[in-house]
Motif scaffolding. Structure first.
Motif, PDB file in Angstrom:
ATOM      1  N   ASN A  37       2.767  -1.644   4.445  1.00 32.68           N
ATOM      2  CA  ASN A  37       2.113  -0.341   4.352  1.00 32.68           C
ATOM      3  C   ASN A  37       3.139   0.783   4.259  1.00 32.68           C
ATOM      4  O   ASN A  37       3.930   1.003   5.180  1.00 32.68           O
ATOM      5  N   ALA A  38       3.139   1.484   3.118  1.00 34.58           N
ATOM      6  CA  ALA A  38       4.018   2.653   2.959  1.00 34.58           C
ATOM      7  C   ALA A  38       3.182   3.899   2.705  1.00 34.58           C
ATOM      8  O   ALA A  38       3.669   4.890   2.173  1.00 34.58           O
ATOM      9  N   VAL A  39       1.908   3.808   3.083  1.00 36.07           N
ATOM     10  CA  VAL A  39       1.026   4.977   2.935  1.00 36.07           C
ATOM     11  C   VAL A  39       1.394   5.997   4.001  1.00 36.07           C
ATOM     12  O   VAL A  39       1.717   5.657   5.128  1.00 36.07           O
ATOM     13  N   SER A  40       1.346   7.226   3.595  1.00 33.32           N
ATOM     14  CA  SER A  40       1.655   8.274   4.557  1.00 33.32           C
ATOM     15  C   SER A  40       0.856   9.508   4.194  1.00 33.32           C
ATOM     16  O   SER A  40       0.483   9.702   3.036  1.00 33.32           O
ATOM     17  N   VAL A  41       0.593  10.318   5.210  1.00 32.07           N
ATOM     18  CA  VAL A  41       0.022  11.617   4.938  1.00 32.07           C
ATOM     19  C   VAL A  41       0.997  12.336   3.991  1.00 32.07           C
ATOM     20  O   VAL A  41       2.205  12.131   4.049  1.00 32.07           O
ATOM     21  N   ILE A  42       0.438  13.098   3.068  1.00 28.08           N
ATOM     22  CA  ILE A  42       1.307  13.760   2.088  1.00 28.08           C
ATOM     23  C   ILE A  42       1.830  15.073   2.678  1.00 28.08           C
ATOM     24  O   ILE A  42       1.059  15.917   3.130  1.00 28.08           O
ATOM     25  N   GLU A  93      -3.170   5.664 -13.230  1.00 28.66           N
ATOM     26  CA  GLU A  93      -2.289   6.194 -14.280  1.00 28.66           C
ATOM     27  C   GLU A  93      -0.888   6.473 -13.725  1.00 28.66           C
ATOM     28  O   GLU A  93       0.129   6.071 -14.295  1.00 28.66           O
ATOM     29  N   LYS A  94      -0.890   7.131 -12.585  1.00 25.88           N
ATOM     30  CA  LYS A  94       0.387   7.456 -11.946  1.00 25.88           C
ATOM     31  C   LYS A  94       1.158   6.175 -11.613  1.00 25.88           C
ATOM     32  O   LYS A  94       2.368   6.063 -11.846  1.00 25.88           O
ATOM     33  N   ALA A  95       0.422   5.182 -11.107  1.00 28.46           N
ATOM     34  CA  ALA A  95       1.075   3.935 -10.685  1.00 28.46           C
ATOM     35  C   ALA A  95       1.658   3.185 -11.877  1.00 28.46           C
ATOM     36  O   ALA A  95       2.785   2.679 -11.821  1.00 28.46           O
ATOM     37  N   ASP A 145      -8.425   3.457  -1.404  1.00 30.00           N
ATOM     38  CA  ASP A 145      -8.004   4.576  -0.571  1.00 30.00           C
ATOM     39  C   ASP A 145      -8.191   4.117   0.863  1.00 30.00           C
ATOM     40  O   ASP A 145      -9.321   3.831   1.281  1.00 30.00           O
ATOM     41  N   ILE A 146      -7.120   4.012   1.605  1.00 31.00           N
ATOM     42  CA  ILE A 146      -7.241   3.399   2.933  1.00 31.00           C
ATOM     43  C   ILE A 146      -8.126   4.215   3.878  1.00 31.00           C
ATOM     44  O   ILE A 146      -8.571   3.702   4.892  1.00 31.00           O
ATOM     45  N   THR A 147      -8.388   5.480   3.525  1.00 27.81           N
ATOM     46  CA  THR A 147      -9.287   6.264   4.387  1.00 27.81           C
ATOM     47  C   THR A 147     -10.753   5.907   4.133  1.00 27.81           C
ATOM     48  O   THR A 147     -11.622   6.325   4.873  1.00 27.81           O
ATOM     49  N   VAL A 183      -3.122   1.356  -4.808  1.00 30.08           N
ATOM     50  CA  VAL A 183      -2.850   2.769  -5.105  1.00 30.08           C
ATOM     51  C   VAL A 183      -4.158   3.523  -5.323  1.00 30.08           C
ATOM     52  O   VAL A 183      -5.199   2.924  -5.573  1.00 30.08           O
ATOM     53  N   ARG A 184      -4.038   4.858  -5.260  1.00 24.30           N
ATOM     54  CA  ARG A 184      -5.230   5.685  -5.511  1.00 24.30           C
ATOM     55  C   ARG A 184      -5.337   6.071  -6.969  1.00 24.30           C
ATOM     56  O   ARG A 184      -6.426   6.316  -7.474  1.00 24.30           O
ATOM     57  N   ASN A 185      -4.183   6.153  -7.620  1.00 23.32           N
ATOM     58  CA  ASN A 185      -4.168   6.711  -8.970  1.00 23.32           C
ATOM     59  C   ASN A 185      -3.531   5.700  -9.928  1.00 23.32           C
ATOM     60  O   ASN A 185      -2.308   5.502  -9.931  1.00 23.32           O
ATOM     61  N   ALA A 204       0.862  -1.183   0.000  1.00 24.57           N
ATOM     62  CA  ALA A 204       0.000   0.000   0.000  1.00 24.57           C
ATOM     63  C   ALA A 204       0.897   1.230   0.000  1.00 24.57           C
ATOM     64  O   ALA A 204       1.932   1.252   0.661  1.00 24.57           O
ATOM     65  N   GLY A 205       0.511   2.251  -0.769  1.00 21.50           N
ATOM     66  CA  GLY A 205       1.350   3.450  -0.875  1.00 21.50           C
ATOM     67  C   GLY A 205       2.533   3.235  -1.793  1.00 21.50           C
ATOM     68  O   GLY A 205       3.615   3.823  -1.604  1.00 21.50           O
ATOM     69  N   ALA A 206       2.321   2.398  -2.825  1.00 24.89           N
ATOM     70  CA  ALA A 206       3.436   2.018  -3.702  1.00 24.89           C
ATOM     71  C   ALA A 206       3.887   3.155  -4.614  1.00 24.89           C
ATOM     72  O   ALA A 206       4.922   3.045  -5.276  1.00 24.89           O
ATOM     73  N   THR A 207       3.130   4.242  -4.690  1.00 21.47           N
ATOM     74  CA  THR A 207       3.535   5.367  -5.537  1.00 21.47           C
ATOM     75  C   THR A 207       4.335   6.405  -4.740  1.00 21.47           C
ATOM     76  O   THR A 207       4.699   7.450  -5.276  1.00 21.47           O
ATOM     77  N   LYS A 241      -6.741  11.397   9.555  1.00 16.46           N
ATOM     78  CA  LYS A 241      -7.487  10.616   8.566  1.00 16.46           C
ATOM     79  C   LYS A 241      -6.627   9.502   7.949  1.00 16.46           C
ATOM     80  O   LYS A 241      -7.077   8.363   7.793  1.00 16.46           O
ATOM     81  N   VAL A 242      -5.394   9.855   7.612  1.00 18.41           N
ATOM     82  CA  VAL A 242      -4.548   8.862   6.925  1.00 18.41           C
ATOM     83  C   VAL A 242      -3.898   7.902   7.925  1.00 18.41           C
ATOM     84  O   VAL A 242      -3.990   6.682   7.781  1.00 18.41           O
ATOM     85  N   GLU A 243      -3.255   8.469   8.926  1.00 20.75           N
ATOM     86  CA  GLU A 243      -2.429   7.636   9.815  1.00 20.75           C
ATOM     87  C   GLU A 243      -3.255   6.889  10.860  1.00 20.75           C
ATOM     88  O   GLU A 243      -2.817   5.858  11.360  1.00 20.75           O
ATOM     89  N   GLY A 249       7.611   7.705  -2.167  1.00 26.58           N
ATOM     90  CA  GLY A 249       9.075   7.589  -2.205  1.00 26.58           C
ATOM     91  C   GLY A 249       9.540   6.267  -1.620  1.00 26.58           C
ATOM     92  O   GLY A 249      10.420   5.589  -2.180  1.00 26.58           O
ATOM     93  N   VAL A 250       8.953   5.856  -0.531  1.00 27.53           N
ATOM     94  CA  VAL A 250       9.352   4.593   0.103  1.00 27.53           C
ATOM     95  C   VAL A 250       8.699   3.414  -0.627  1.00 27.53           C
ATOM     96  O   VAL A 250       9.377   2.432  -0.961  1.00 27.53           O
ATOM     97  N   GLY A 251       7.396   3.547  -0.887  1.00 31.85           N
ATOM     98  CA  GLY A 251       6.641   2.439  -1.471  1.00 31.85           C
ATOM     99  C   GLY A 251       7.235   1.929  -2.768  1.00 31.85           C
ATOM    100  O   GLY A 251       7.363   0.714  -2.965  1.00 31.85           O
ATOM    101  N   ARG A 252       7.617   2.845  -3.659  1.00 29.24           N
ATOM    102  CA  ARG A 252       8.109   2.358  -4.962  1.00 29.24           C
ATOM    103  C   ARG A 252       9.448   1.647  -4.819  1.00 29.24           C
ATOM    104  O   ARG A 252       9.758   0.726  -5.572  1.00 29.24           O
ATOM    105  N   LYS A 295      10.995  18.653  -5.096  1.00 30.09           N
ATOM    106  CA  LYS A 295      11.514  19.239  -3.860  1.00 30.09           C
ATOM    107  C   LYS A 295      11.394  18.252  -2.698  1.00 30.09           C
ATOM    108  O   LYS A 295      12.297  18.134  -1.880  1.00 30.09           O
ATOM    109  N   TYR A 296      10.260  17.577  -2.666  1.00 35.48           N
ATOM    110  CA  TYR A 296      10.068  16.588  -1.587  1.00 35.48           C
ATOM    111  C   TYR A 296      11.143  15.509  -1.680  1.00 35.48           C
ATOM    112  O   TYR A 296      11.712  15.076  -0.666  1.00 35.48           O
ATOM    113  N   SER A 297      11.448  15.137  -2.930  1.00 37.15           N
ATOM    114  CA  SER A 297      12.450  14.087  -3.122  1.00 37.15           C
ATOM    115  C   SER A 297      13.849  14.544  -2.689  1.00 37.15           C
ATOM    116  O   SER A 297      14.667  13.741  -2.236  1.00 37.15           O
TER     117      SER A 297
END
Ligand SMILES: NC(=O)c1ccc[n+]([C@@H]2O[C@H](COP(=O)([O-])OP(=O)(O)OC[C@H]3O[C@@H](n4cnc5c(N)ncnc54)[C@H](OP(=O)(O)O)[C@@H]3O)[C@@H](O)[C@H]2O)c1
Length: 409
Positions: A194-199, A158-160, A174-176, A154-156, A129-132, A231-233, A134-137, A212-214
């Motif tokens: 689980n690598a989902v995290s609040v953004i 196309e992105k995945a 969406d885990i929420t 994943v939530r998205n 979970a949260g594979a898109t 909500k997320v955590e 930084g950690v998940g991928r 920048k986040y990267s």
């Protein structure tokens, strides 16, 4: 692959009915269902099918109760109208003649189903979970390098697919939102990471690919983007844990009927014999408190099978489940049973209608031997009134309404 289970067992027994003055031998069969130590449900039976022709004006039960017989034509065995009505009431409540007589038209006969299949593989998928993220991928990359089968939540999409490849085994959730974490996603899954995290991102904004986040958020003043940490955590994590708890034990299967460890699941089985089409076969289903292979309780299906009056089948059928069973996370049914060497059929219905298409498979039993019979959903064939329905919709395991076990002459 995963299984859901029903426990049926069959064993030899004396018939419950003591017919008076019958001139020809009868055959008895007996089937059992479940016990505390049994992992899955099962089935037992006994004797061989045989045509019975005997005249008889009345039938006495071993309890001493009498039944009235409606007719006794020459060369035909008397048909028990009382039992017909009883069967009708058990499954349907007050009878609806139009519907039921429709059913009578269709003679349900011997197997047109394929052979039983007793092998199903298992799966060791790791769900990330949260594979898109930084950690998940990176986790996905590592697992793939090790040759471990990966599925991503994943939530998205196309992105995945862009990030992880178009052929990635992907499910959208969406885990929420716990309703998005459906059992099917966990089919074949052994572990979840689980690598989902609040953004989190820079207050000043970031590039679409979060450059920048990267680089490291410590270089920028951060803020939470999107859903709150609560909500997320908290809620999200709680939903994911619940879904894992409910669905990840799939390796052990899901108990539909019988005992497993300390668990017991009751199902309302009733006899459904050829009396519904004029025949005279008669079976019962009872719980034997000590009949299982471990001396615990088990269900017993037993009775007398007759081909008189153009009959020739006996069966037990569950009432419709109070809610249809979603078995989409499983690959098939497993019966734990002790049989009599005869061939049986299982019918799985996905409609609550009484006279509905059934998805059917036959299986053989070994006389007097406890067996685990695995029936993959993929081997079920659509049958309606003994005929294969070529244009039937594929079996939908997410909507199982009832089960039936058949024995035919
Ligand atoms: N990055 C690091 O250097 C680092 C180091 C140590 C520890 N950690 C920890 O590792 C965890 C993950 O960090 P990260 O940097 O990988 O975070 P990230 O890049 O922001 O990724 C977050 C992931 O969670 C997903 N997500 C967010 N909300 C979701 C929801 N409601 N349902 C499903 N998926 C959701 C995101 O999906 P979308 O793509 O759809 O947004 C994304 O895949 C965090 O706990 C972090 O503190 C990170």
């Amino acid at each position: 692959m995963e299984l859901c289970s029903t426990t049926l067992s069959f064993s030899s027994s004396t018939p419950l009915l003591n017919f008076q003055n019958h001139k020809f031998p009868r055959r008895n069969f007996c089937h059992k269902i479940s016990n505390p130590a049994l992992p899955k449900p099962f089935l037992q039976n006994y004797g061989k099918p045989q045509t019975l022709i005997y005249e008889q004006k009345s039938t006495r039960l071993s309890t001493g109760a009498y039944r009235t017989i409606i007719s006794a034509k020459a060369g035909r065995q008397s048909w028990d109208f009382g039992r017909f009505i009883k069967t009708l009431y058990f499954f349907n409540g007050p009878p609806s003649p139009a519907k039921f007589f429709d059913f009578l038209v269709g003679k349900l006969s011997s197997s047109s189903t394929s052979e039983s299949v007793n092998s199903m593989g298992t799966s060791d998928i790791v769900l990330v979970a949260g594979a898109t993220g930084g950690v998940g991928r990176r986790v996905v990359d590592e697992l793939r390098k090790k040759g471990i089968p990966v599925r991503v939540l994943v939530r998205n999409e196309e992105k995945a697919r862009k990030m992880l490849g178009s052929d990635v085994d992907l499910v959208i959730g969406d885990i929420t939102k716990d309703s998005t974490l459906i059992p099917e996603y966990f089919k074949g899954v052994k572990k979840v990471i689980n690598a989902v995290s609040v953004i989190v991102g820079p207050k000043e904004g970031d590039t679409p690919d979060r450059a920048k986040y990267s680089q490291g958020i410590k270089f920028f003043e951060p803020e939470v983007k999107g859903d709150s940490p609560e909500k997320v955590e908290y809620i999200g994590m709680r939903n994911l844990i619940k879904a894992v708890k409910n669905n990840l034990g799939l390796g052990r299967g899901k108990l539909l009927f019988g005992f497993e460890g300390d668990s017991y699941r009751q199902l309302s089985w009733g006899a459904l014999d050829d009396v519904v089409m004029g025949g005279v076969s008669e079976s019962t289903f009872q719980i034997d408190p000590n009949g299982s292979e471990n001396g615990g309780p088990t269900g017993v299906f037993k009775g007398v099978l007759s081909s008189a009056n153009n009959g020739g089948f006996t069966s037990i059928r569950t009432k419709n489940f109070s809610e249809p069973e979603d078995l989409s996370a499983y690959d098939g049914l497993e019966f734990r049973l002790k049989g009599d060497g005869r061939r049986y059929k299982v019918v799985v219905r996905t409609s609550a209608d009484w006279d509905a298409l059934g998805y059917t498979i036959g299986f053989d039993t070994e006389k007097g031997k406890w067996q685990s019979i695995r029936l993959p959903f993929s081997s079920l064939r659509p049958i309606f009134r003994a005929k294969t329905v070529s244009d039937a919709p594929p079996f939908d395991p997410s909507n199982v309404a009832s089960l039936q076990a058949w024995l035919c002459c």
